[in-house]
Design a protein around this motif. Structure first.
Motif, short mmCIF file in Angstrom:
data_model
loop_
_atom_site.label_atom_id
_atom_site.label_comp_id
_atom_site.label_asym_id
_atom_site.label_seq_id
_atom_site.Cartn_x
_atom_site.Cartn_y
_atom_site.Cartn_z
N PHE A 213 0.82 -1.20 0.00
CA PHE A 213 0.00 0.00 0.00
C PHE A 213 0.87 1.27 0.00
N VAL A 214 1.88 1.28 0.84
CA VAL A 214 2.71 2.48 0.97
C VAL A 214 3.50 2.75 -0.30
N GLU A 215 4.01 1.69 -0.94
CA GLU A 215 4.94 1.86 -2.06
C GLU A 215 4.25 1.99 -3.41
N SER A 216 2.98 1.65 -3.52
CA SER A 216 2.31 1.61 -4.82
C SER A 216 1.34 2.78 -4.98
N ARG A 217 1.66 3.70 -5.87
CA ARG A 217 0.77 4.80 -6.19
C ARG A 217 -0.51 4.27 -6.83
N GLN A 218 -0.37 3.31 -7.75
CA GLN A 218 -1.54 2.79 -8.45
C GLN A 218 -2.53 2.13 -7.49
N LEU A 219 -2.02 1.45 -6.47
CA LEU A 219 -2.92 0.78 -5.53
C LEU A 219 -3.75 1.80 -4.76
N LYS A 220 -3.12 2.85 -4.29
CA LYS A 220 -3.88 3.87 -3.55
C LYS A 220 -4.93 4.53 -4.44
N ILE A 221 -4.57 4.81 -5.69
CA ILE A 221 -5.53 5.42 -6.61
C ILE A 221 -6.69 4.47 -6.90
N LEU A 222 -6.37 3.21 -7.16
CA LEU A 222 -7.42 2.22 -7.44
C LEU A 222 -8.36 2.06 -6.26
N MET A 223 -7.80 1.98 -5.06
CA MET A 223 -8.63 1.81 -3.87
C MET A 223 -9.59 2.99 -3.70
N LEU A 224 -9.07 4.19 -3.87
CA LEU A 224 -9.93 5.37 -3.73
C LEU A 224 -10.99 5.41 -4.83
N GLY A 225 -10.58 5.15 -6.08
CA GLY A 225 -11.53 5.17 -7.18
C GLY A 225 -12.65 4.15 -7.02
N ILE A 226 -12.30 2.92 -6.64
CA ILE A 226 -13.30 1.87 -6.45
C ILE A 226 -14.22 2.21 -5.29
N PHE A 227 -13.66 2.73 -4.20
CA PHE A 227 -14.48 3.10 -3.05
C PHE A 227 -15.52 4.14 -3.45
N LEU A 228 -15.10 5.16 -4.17
CA LEU A 228 -16.01 6.25 -4.54
C LEU A 228 -17.10 5.77 -5.50
N VAL A 229 -16.70 4.97 -6.50
CA VAL A 229 -17.69 4.49 -7.47
C VAL A 229 -18.68 3.54 -6.80
N ALA A 230 -18.20 2.63 -5.95
CA ALA A 230 -19.09 1.71 -5.25
C ALA A 230 -20.00 2.47 -4.29
N PHE A 231 -19.46 3.48 -3.62
CA PHE A 231 -20.24 4.32 -2.72
C PHE A 231 -21.48 4.86 -3.42
N ALA A 232 -21.29 5.38 -4.62
CA ALA A 232 -22.40 6.01 -5.34
C ALA A 232 -23.31 4.99 -6.02
N THR A 233 -22.71 4.06 -6.78
CA THR A 233 -23.55 3.16 -7.59
C THR A 233 -24.27 2.12 -6.73
N LEU A 234 -23.54 1.45 -5.84
CA LEU A 234 -24.18 0.47 -4.96
C LEU A 234 -25.15 1.15 -4.01
N GLY A 235 -24.73 2.31 -3.48
CA GLY A 235 -25.60 3.02 -2.56
C GLY A 235 -26.91 3.40 -3.21
N PHE A 236 -26.87 3.92 -4.43
CA PHE A 236 -28.09 4.35 -5.11
C PHE A 236 -28.92 3.15 -5.57
N LEU A 237 -28.23 2.14 -6.13
CA LEU A 237 -28.96 0.99 -6.66
C LEU A 237 -29.69 0.24 -5.55
N SER A 238 -29.14 0.25 -4.34
CA SER A 238 -29.79 -0.44 -3.23
C SER A 238 -31.15 0.16 -2.90
N GLN A 239 -31.32 1.45 -3.20
CA GLN A 239 -32.57 2.14 -2.90
C GLN A 239 -33.41 2.37 -4.16
N LEU A 240 -33.01 1.78 -5.28
CA LEU A 240 -33.67 2.09 -6.55
C LEU A 240 -35.15 1.77 -6.53
#
Length: 407
Positions: A213-240
């Motif tokens: 985690f500390v040494e990989s820039r791509q891992l930190k970016i991927l983790m943040l990107g996936i978290f944000l997209v899942a936050f919005a899409t899963l969150g909204f779809l659950s209440q659709l």
């Protein structure tokens, strides 16, 4: 013989995906939840909290599974966790009306259910396939969509003729049997891949998750990107269904919107995999997740049935793409011997991001009496997640160049 093993890998993945943890948690649980609440005389929120515990523990289990696959091998680790998963599902047939016991069993199901995903089989596909890796991941992930269609029918039959307790016994047996057949008789990793893993393990050359985690820039970016997209899409779809229902639509029309989302999700799983073999995955992901963001707008800003169906379909496209994107990007930005550790962290972000989105969307409704403000905020969250993914840059481990045929 190697060609036989290679051909069997996507078949094994489809078999396992049919009874994946996500399918059981969303589709089967929703079939049994109402009857559980009636039998135990619990509120629906108490019963639903079992699904929340499942999601939280599933993310933690994915981190453990991923690290264990890298350390001890994929097949051994997955088989053990699948056996626990199947047994814990069956054990739901024996639980009394005790909330602590109920939640404890769901915690075990969630943790062990991390193995009931496409991730172990995605590692095998990545080890066997290079040029057509996306296609094979897409084919495998279609099994999730098929399972989402078939397992509710099994659950409905069992509920109508026997009861939810007996239903969980049948589901638990299937959840163990199909992946077990796939792992024992169909799935085999290349000999050189396993030899390299054992060599790395013997030399203690593998990084810890924290170091990675500390040494990989791509891992930190991927983790943040996936978290944000899942936050919005899963969150909204659950209440659709609830959001659409607030627009004065009838049950059949609500079901039509949900069916559009489910069908689009199934198609997206295959199409996303194919597209990533030809177009850089970060661009494919950005396009599909922006479509999902547009789906949020269609559902929020319109009341007509046609627009709501379009919105549901666009949301399904985004949700269906997420598993393909995570597994494919992991295999292209990280060494395969780190696949388990990386995908475990990404799945943690996916499940916890979705759980946070579901909770905050509900909180927004309680505060404002509608979903409008949260919906537009979720669209902005998707945009930030997309920018994260676009900043990943070129693959570190691109496909090998195609060999030209000799004249």
């Amino acid at each position: 013989m190697s060609q036989y093993h290679r051909a069997c890998v996507p078949i094994a993945g489809v078999m396992a995906a049919l009874v994946g943890g996500g399918v059981l948690a969303i589709y089967v649980f929703s079939m049994f939840a109402k009857q559980i609440a009636l039998d135990f005389e619990w509120s629906r929120s108490t019963v639903a909290f079992g699904a929340t515990v499942f999601s939280l523990m599933n993310g933690i289990g994915a981190v453990f599974l991923g690290r264990a696959m890298d350390k001890w091998g994929m097949k051994r680790t997955t088989l053990i966790m699948i056996a626990i998963f199947g047994l814990s599902l069956c054990s739901l047939s024996l639980i009394p009306a005790s909330v602590p016991i109920y939640l404890t069993v769901f915690a075990i199901i969630g943790f062990s259910g991390a193995a009931a995903t496409i991730y172990p089989y995605s590692l095998a596909i990545s080890a066997w396939f290079d040029q057509s890796r996306g296609l094979m991941i897409g084919i495998m992930n279609v099994g999730t969509g098929i399972g989402g269609i078939l397992l509710p029918l099994v659950a409905a039959y069992m509920l109508a003729n026997y009861g939810w307790r007996e239903g969980y016994v049948v589901i638990g047996i299937l959840a163990f049997l199909l992946p077990c057949i796939a792992l024992v008789w169909l799935l085999k990793l290349p000999d050189d891949f396993e030899a390299d893993r054992k060599r790395l393990q013997a030399s203690h050359a593998q990084q810890s998750i924290w170091q990675l985690f500390v040494e990989s820039r791509q891992l930190k970016i991927l983790m943040l990107g996936i978290f944000l997209v899942a936050f919005a899409t899963l969150g909204f779809l659950s209440q659709l269904a609830i959001i659409v229902g607030d627009k004065q639509l009838g049950p059949l029309e609500i079901a039509g919107v949900m069916s559009a989302a489910s069908l689009a999700s199934t198609v997206s799983r295959f199409a996303t995999g194919v597209a990533m073999d030809y177009i850089p995955a970060r661009f494919v992901a950005a396009f599909l997740f922006l479509l999902a963001s547009a789906g949020i707008w269609f559902v929020t800003a319109h009341d007509s049935y046609l627009m709501l169906v379009i919105g549901g379909a666009l949301l399904g496209i985004g949700l269906g793409a997420e598993a393909d994107v995570m597994t494919f990007m992991t295999s292209r930005y990280f060494e395969l011997h780190k696949f388990g550790s990386v995908i475990g962290l990404l799945h943690l972000m996916f499940t916890w991001g979705g759980a946070a989105g579901i909770y905050l969307l509900s909180m927004s409704f309680d505060a404002f009496g509608n979903y409008i403000y949260a919906s537009y905020a979720f669209m902005a969250v998707v945009a930030i997640g997309v920018m994260c993914l676009l900043s990943l840059g070129p693959y570190k481990f691109p496909p090998a160049p195609k060999q030209k045929a000799s004249a």
